[in-house]
Design a protein around this motif. Sequence first.
Motif, PDB file in Angstrom:
ATOM      1  N   SER A  48      -0.229  -0.941  -1.023  1.00  0.00           N
ATOM      2  CA  SER A  48      -0.240   0.552  -1.235  1.00  0.00           C
ATOM      3  C   SER A  48      -0.678   1.027  -2.458  1.00  0.00           C
ATOM      4  O   SER A  48      -0.534   0.327  -3.416  1.00  0.00           O
ATOM      5  CB  SER A  48       0.977   1.094  -0.539  1.00  0.00           C
ATOM      6  OG  SER A  48       2.023   0.904  -1.744  1.00  0.00           O
ATOM      7  N   PRO A  49      -1.169   2.369  -2.546  1.00  0.00           N
ATOM      8  CA  PRO A  49      -1.567   2.785  -3.797  1.00  0.00           C
ATOM      9  C   PRO A  49      -0.191   2.923  -4.860  1.00  0.00           C
ATOM     10  O   PRO A  49      -0.292   2.685  -6.011  1.00  0.00           O
ATOM     11  CB  PRO A  49      -1.681   4.237  -3.481  1.00  0.00           C
ATOM     12  CG  PRO A  49      -2.279   4.123  -2.231  1.00  0.00           C
ATOM     13  CD  PRO A  49      -1.427   3.208  -1.641  1.00  0.00           C
ATOM     14  N   ALA A  50       0.963   2.924  -4.111  1.00  0.00           N
ATOM     15  CA  ALA A  50       2.048   2.953  -4.903  1.00  0.00           C
ATOM     16  C   ALA A  50       2.481   1.739  -5.552  1.00  0.00           C
ATOM     17  O   ALA A  50       3.082   1.525  -6.705  1.00  0.00           O
ATOM     18  CB  ALA A  50       3.566   3.542  -4.012  1.00  0.00           C
ATOM     19  N   GLU A  51       2.478   0.711  -4.698  1.00  0.00           N
ATOM     20  CA  GLU A  51       2.632  -0.530  -5.161  1.00  0.00           C
ATOM     21  C   GLU A  51       1.861  -1.139  -6.175  1.00  0.00           C
ATOM     22  O   GLU A  51       2.041  -1.638  -7.360  1.00  0.00           O
ATOM     23  CB  GLU A  51       2.795  -1.668  -4.011  1.00  0.00           C
ATOM     24  CG  GLU A  51       3.011  -3.174  -4.478  1.00  0.00           C
ATOM     25  CD  GLU A  51       2.726  -4.140  -3.083  1.00  0.00           C
ATOM     26  OE1 GLU A  51       3.041  -5.376  -3.283  1.00  0.00           O
ATOM     27  OE2 GLU A  51       2.251  -3.610  -2.107  1.00  0.00           O
ATOM     28  N   ILE A  98       4.553   6.854  -3.619  1.00  0.00           N
ATOM     29  CA  ILE A  98       5.575   7.443  -4.736  1.00  0.00           C
ATOM     30  C   ILE A  98       5.910   6.647  -5.606  1.00  0.00           C
ATOM     31  O   ILE A  98       6.157   5.391  -5.270  1.00  0.00           O
ATOM     32  CB  ILE A  98       6.696   8.103  -3.666  1.00  0.00           C
ATOM     33  CG1 ILE A  98       6.517   9.266  -2.887  1.00  0.00           C
ATOM     34  CG2 ILE A  98       7.758   8.704  -4.764  1.00  0.00           C
ATOM     35  CD1 ILE A  98       5.879  10.371  -3.539  1.00  0.00           C
ATOM     36  N   ILE A  99       5.923   6.899  -6.920  1.00  0.00           N
ATOM     37  CA  ILE A  99       6.415   6.055  -7.876  1.00  0.00           C
ATOM     38  C   ILE A  99       7.619   6.767  -8.464  1.00  0.00           C
ATOM     39  O   ILE A  99       7.457   8.131  -8.514  1.00  0.00           O
ATOM     40  CB  ILE A  99       5.765   5.953  -9.229  1.00  0.00           C
ATOM     41  CG1 ILE A  99       4.076   5.375  -8.646  1.00  0.00           C
ATOM     42  CG2 ILE A  99       5.972   5.341 -10.345  1.00  0.00           C
ATOM     43  CD1 ILE A  99       4.278   3.869  -8.317  1.00  0.00           C
ATOM     44  N   VAL A 117       1.387   9.479  -6.665  1.00  0.00           N
ATOM     45  CA  VAL A 117       0.476   8.233  -7.639  1.00  0.00           C
ATOM     46  C   VAL A 117      -0.868   8.995  -7.831  1.00  0.00           C
ATOM     47  O   VAL A 117      -1.433   9.016  -8.867  1.00  0.00           O
ATOM     48  CB  VAL A 117      -0.033   6.936  -6.885  1.00  0.00           C
ATOM     49  CG1 VAL A 117       1.296   5.979  -6.711  1.00  0.00           C
ATOM     50  CG2 VAL A 117      -0.730   7.168  -5.425  1.00  0.00           C
ATOM     51  N   SER A 118      -1.208  10.255  -6.957  1.00  0.00           N
ATOM     52  CA  SER A 118      -2.466  10.912  -7.754  1.00  0.00           C
ATOM     53  C   SER A 118      -2.217  11.826  -8.668  1.00  0.00           C
ATOM     54  O   SER A 118      -2.914  12.277  -9.120  1.00  0.00           O
ATOM     55  CB  SER A 118      -2.923  11.693  -6.209  1.00  0.00           C
ATOM     56  OG  SER A 118      -1.918  12.666  -5.859  1.00  0.00           O
ATOM     57  N   GLN A 119      -0.828  11.880  -8.961  1.00  0.00           N
ATOM     58  CA  GLN A 119      -0.283  12.797 -10.255  1.00  0.00           C
ATOM     59  C   GLN A 119       0.025  12.188 -11.167  1.00  0.00           C
ATOM     60  O   GLN A 119       0.369  12.644 -12.284  1.00  0.00           O
ATOM     61  CB  GLN A 119       0.730  13.810  -9.812  1.00  0.00           C
ATOM     62  CG  GLN A 119       0.246  14.756  -8.803  1.00  0.00           C
ATOM     63  CD  GLN A 119      -0.866  15.694  -8.922  1.00  0.00           C
ATOM     64  OE1 GLN A 119      -0.843  16.239 -10.068  1.00  0.00           O
ATOM     65  NE2 GLN A 119      -1.890  15.945  -8.459  1.00  0.00           N
TER      66      GLN A 119
END
Length: 161
Positions: A48-51, A98-99, A117-119
């Motif tokens: 995932s983008p978060a991982e 989410i991070i 993650v986009s921010q």
Amino acid sequence: MENDIKTTAEAIEAQALPRRHEVHADDESPSQKPLPDAIAKTPVQQKSPAEWAYERLILYIQNFEEQLDDEHEIAMGFAGSDSGVMRIEGMGFFDPDIITFYGSDANGIKTQLIQHVSQLSVMLRALPKHIDRKEPTRIGFRLARDLQDEAGAGENEDATG
């Protein structure tokens, strides 16, 4: 000279590997190390983008901490914000995007940042270590060890989970 002909599997594997490029003003600046096996063995497309953001942040944090003396610990500033600085005491992710950073601010107040993650835009900073501790806290090494432990646990699971 090595043979430049690659099998289809080698070509596909090369495309799946993440790329990174750095240039520093001096030869003394440490560059990022190669990706640990725990990170590199799972193709980016399966994360995932978060991982994927979480794993790369661990590498940046660990590299930054290796440059600190025993009188400093890592913290992060909030890029584009006047929110101040947070001493990094933990980090996590919540799939898919989410991070989360856990820590304390300059006044010692418990702080948590939840970021999409986009921010994601943080600045790593060195702060003097807590005066009540003999050794500085090094979260990067703990985070990297967790990745290795998680990768090892995944290899030991059977088909039933």
